[in-house]
Scaffold this motif. Structure first.
Motif, PDB file in Angstrom:
ATOM      1  N   SER A 145      -3.804  -0.780   6.876  1.00 62.55           N
ATOM      2  CA  SER A 145      -2.766  -1.810   6.976  1.00 62.55           C
ATOM      3  C   SER A 145      -2.898  -2.623   8.260  1.00 62.55           C
ATOM      4  N   LEU A 146      -3.228  -1.938   9.353  1.00 66.09           N
ATOM      5  CA  LEU A 146      -3.371  -2.649  10.627  1.00 66.09           C
ATOM      6  C   LEU A 146      -4.573  -3.597  10.581  1.00 66.09           C
ATOM      7  N   ILE A 149       0.862  -1.185   0.000  1.00 63.91           N
ATOM      8  CA  ILE A 149       0.000   0.000   0.000  1.00 63.91           C
ATOM      9  C   ILE A 149       0.899   1.236   0.000  1.00 63.91           C
ATOM     10  N   PHE A 150       0.779   2.057  -1.027  1.00 58.59           N
ATOM     11  CA  PHE A 150       1.489   3.339  -1.104  1.00 58.59           C
ATOM     12  C   PHE A 150       0.461   4.457  -0.960  1.00 58.59           C
ATOM     13  N   SER A 151       0.871   5.553  -0.372  1.00 59.94           N
ATOM     14  CA  SER A 151      -0.095   6.594  -0.049  1.00 59.94           C
ATOM     15  C   SER A 151       0.547   7.969  -0.105  1.00 59.94           C
ATOM     16  N   GLU A 152      -0.329   8.971  -0.060  1.00 59.54           N
ATOM     17  CA  GLU A 152       0.127  10.359  -0.093  1.00 59.54           C
ATOM     18  C   GLU A 152      -0.790  11.197   0.779  1.00 59.54           C
ATOM     19  N   LEU A 179       1.909  -1.412  13.834  1.00 56.86           N
ATOM     20  CA  LEU A 179       2.345  -2.051  12.592  1.00 56.86           C
ATOM     21  C   LEU A 179       3.775  -2.560  12.712  1.00 56.86           C
ATOM     22  N   LEU A 180       4.644  -1.713  13.256  1.00 51.24           N
ATOM     23  CA  LEU A 180       6.047  -2.109  13.413  1.00 51.24           C
ATOM     24  C   LEU A 180       6.174  -3.279  14.373  1.00 51.24           C
ATOM     25  N   GLU A 181       5.444  -3.230  15.463  1.00 50.90           N
ATOM     26  CA  GLU A 181       5.491  -4.313  16.438  1.00 50.90           C
ATOM     27  C   GLU A 181       4.977  -5.622  15.842  1.00 50.90           C
ATOM     28  N   GLY A 212       3.868  -4.738   2.860  1.00 50.50           N
ATOM     29  CA  GLY A 212       4.308  -3.497   3.481  1.00 50.50           C
ATOM     30  C   GLY A 212       3.480  -2.292   3.102  1.00 50.50           C
ATOM     31  N   VAL A 213       3.677  -1.201   3.844  1.00 51.65           N
ATOM     32  CA  VAL A 213       2.978   0.053   3.609  1.00 51.65           C
ATOM     33  C   VAL A 213       3.986   1.180   3.529  1.00 51.65           C
ATOM     34  N   ALA A 214       3.751   2.114   2.606  1.00 51.83           N
ATOM     35  CA  ALA A 214       4.627   3.273   2.427  1.00 51.83           C
ATOM     36  C   ALA A 214       3.808   4.540   2.630  1.00 51.83           C
TER      37      ALA A 214
END
Length: 446
Positions: free
Chosen positions: A171-172, A157-160, A350-352, A189-191
């Motif tokens: 994402s979660l 997932i890419f976002s702005e 998300l990181l965890e 992954g997510v950006a």
């Protein structure tokens, strides 16, 4: 209202027809499909998929990227597609830096009411990112169920902008849904690009950033700082609608002290013909002012004509009474109570959970300035953040100019940050080659 609940068309060669029946620009090569998903009663979400078009590699060997625009209320199928990363630009000319050459790209008009997505009533519009995420989960579940060929392909997932705030929440929820077996996909992954993750960290750094770039004098710095502190007090007190209103006032004060700085690129200038449509009065209703500044520029007259003309005709499934962008400002207003709420805790979760998270930001962006982004990143509770902040970044050359630095990046475990030079809020528009290379690095193609 009669309309197809879903509609998909896949073609190998698409021709845009003018009203007179002749060709209206070049053809778009590659396989496409699009449709609607009813995510709730009275809420209909539109999506548009481009399969990766690389002569040397099958789409099955390349990742799937979903692109989410900001606003909230800005259209991915419109702005993200024709202004940033799609195969054709607004003039229907082929884009050299399209992401389609390195990934299949799924554009979604999100939240409902955005772009060609629509709701039957105002009450069906989303009011918070929790509902945005649950709506998207319905769409993704149906998408991956019907497009089984994408279930094992790495999905990013890419976002702005505000799209990043939505992307984090989505994402979660997607991670939870996959673990529970509700959605079958290979989420990789997510950006978060120039993303509204911590609104307060952004507004508190506007003054110092503008001052350091000679766009504020001492008096202006004081005035902007005082207005930013008022926003902070409202956020601290949990007065979210008031915080959004005060944020609008702060933007007006910034404009007045900088002679109308461009919030999306501090080196850019608004066209004289557009000044009245972007600049706002202190006396103007704050929601109208915010929509004028942050929604209408992404729904320019020329883009609107394209989407409601040739594109609408091409798609063939848009209900007669739905206009591209017609509910955009209502979407923004409906989300106003959620607008200033941070989602730093969501990024931590998300990181965890082991999700790959990337933050990327344009050097010349004001609305989500890099200083503010770095501040909230440093506040993460993720155990790896201390090691990350102590690392030195790595320089990247501009893809088209070897030896010229175009960006910096660093990565530690499942977290990465990209600093994109000479770019504002819309990085793919300002630095297309670098944005493409960054995407390929994040999706592990380099």
């Amino acid at each position: 209202m009669e309309r197809p609940t879903t509609g998909t068309v896949a073609v190998l060669l698409l021709v845009f027809l003018s009203a007179g029946g002749g060709l209206a620009g070049p053809v778009s090569k590659g396989k496409e499909t699009w449709g609607y998903v009813d995510v709730r009663e009275g809420a209909h979400m539109f999506w548009w998929l481009y399969y990766a078009n690389n002569p040397a590699t099958s789409y099955t060997e390349l990742p799937l990227v979903m692109w989410l625009q900001g606003g909230p209320g800005a259209s991915s199928t419109g702005f993200g597609n024709f202004e940033e990363i799609g195969p054709l630009d607004r003039e229907l000319d082929e884009r050299d830096t399209t992401w389609i050459q390195a990934a299949s790209v799924l554009f979604v008009d999100n939240p409902v009411g955005t772009g060609f997505s629509y709701t039957d009533t105002q009450d069906a519009l989303t009011k918070d990112v929790a509902t945005v995420a649950s709506d998207m989960l319905v769409l993704l579940k149906e998408f991956f169920s019907k497009k089984e060929e994408f279930q094992n392909i790495p999905f990013f997932i890419f976002s702005e902008s505000y799209g990043g705030k939505m992307a984090a929440a989505i994402s979660l929820e997607l991670t939870k849904a996959i673990s529970q077996g509700d959605v079958k996909c290979n989420f990789a992954g997510v950006a978060l690009g120039d993303s509204w993750i911590s609104p307060l960290d952004s507004v508190l750094t506007w003054g110092p950033y503008l001052y350091s770039t000679s766009l504020l004098d001492d008096a202006g710095l004081t005035e902007v700082g005082n207005a930013a502190e008022a926003v902070k007090r409202a956020v601290t007190d949990g007065e979210w609608v008031k915080a959004t209103e005060l944020w609008s006032i702060l933007e007006n004060i910034v404009e007045q002290n900088t002679n109308g700085v461009n919030f999306y690129n501090i080196l850019g200038q608004e066209d004289d013909d557009d000044d009245d449509s972007v600049k706002s009065s202190l006396k103007e209703d704050y929601l109208a002012a915010l929509a004028k500044r942050h929604i209408r520029p992404l729904h320019s007259e020329s883009l609107g004509e394209l989407m409601n003309g040739k594109i609408r005709k091409k798609l063939g499934i848009i209900p007669r009474n739905v206009t591209w962008g017609g509910q955009a400002e209502a979407v923004f207003a409906s989300m106003s109570g959620d607008f200033m709420k941070p989602v730093i805790d969501v990024v931590d979760e998300l990181l965890e959970a082991g999700v790959n998270v990337t933050v990327y930001n344009g050097q010349l962006d004001l609305i989500v300035d890099t200083i503010g982004q770095e501040n909230w990143v440093k506040s993460l509770k993720w155990p790896g953040i201390q090691n990350f902040t102590q690392m030195k970044w790595t320089a990247m050359d501009e893809p088209d100019s070897p030896g010229v630095t175009g960006a910096f990046f660093k990565t530690h475990k499942n977290f990465a940050f990209y600093w994109i030079l000479k770019a504002g809020h819309m990085i793919p528009s300002d630095q297309g080659p670098m944005a493409l290379r960054m995407m390929q690095m994040i999706t592990q193609q380099e």
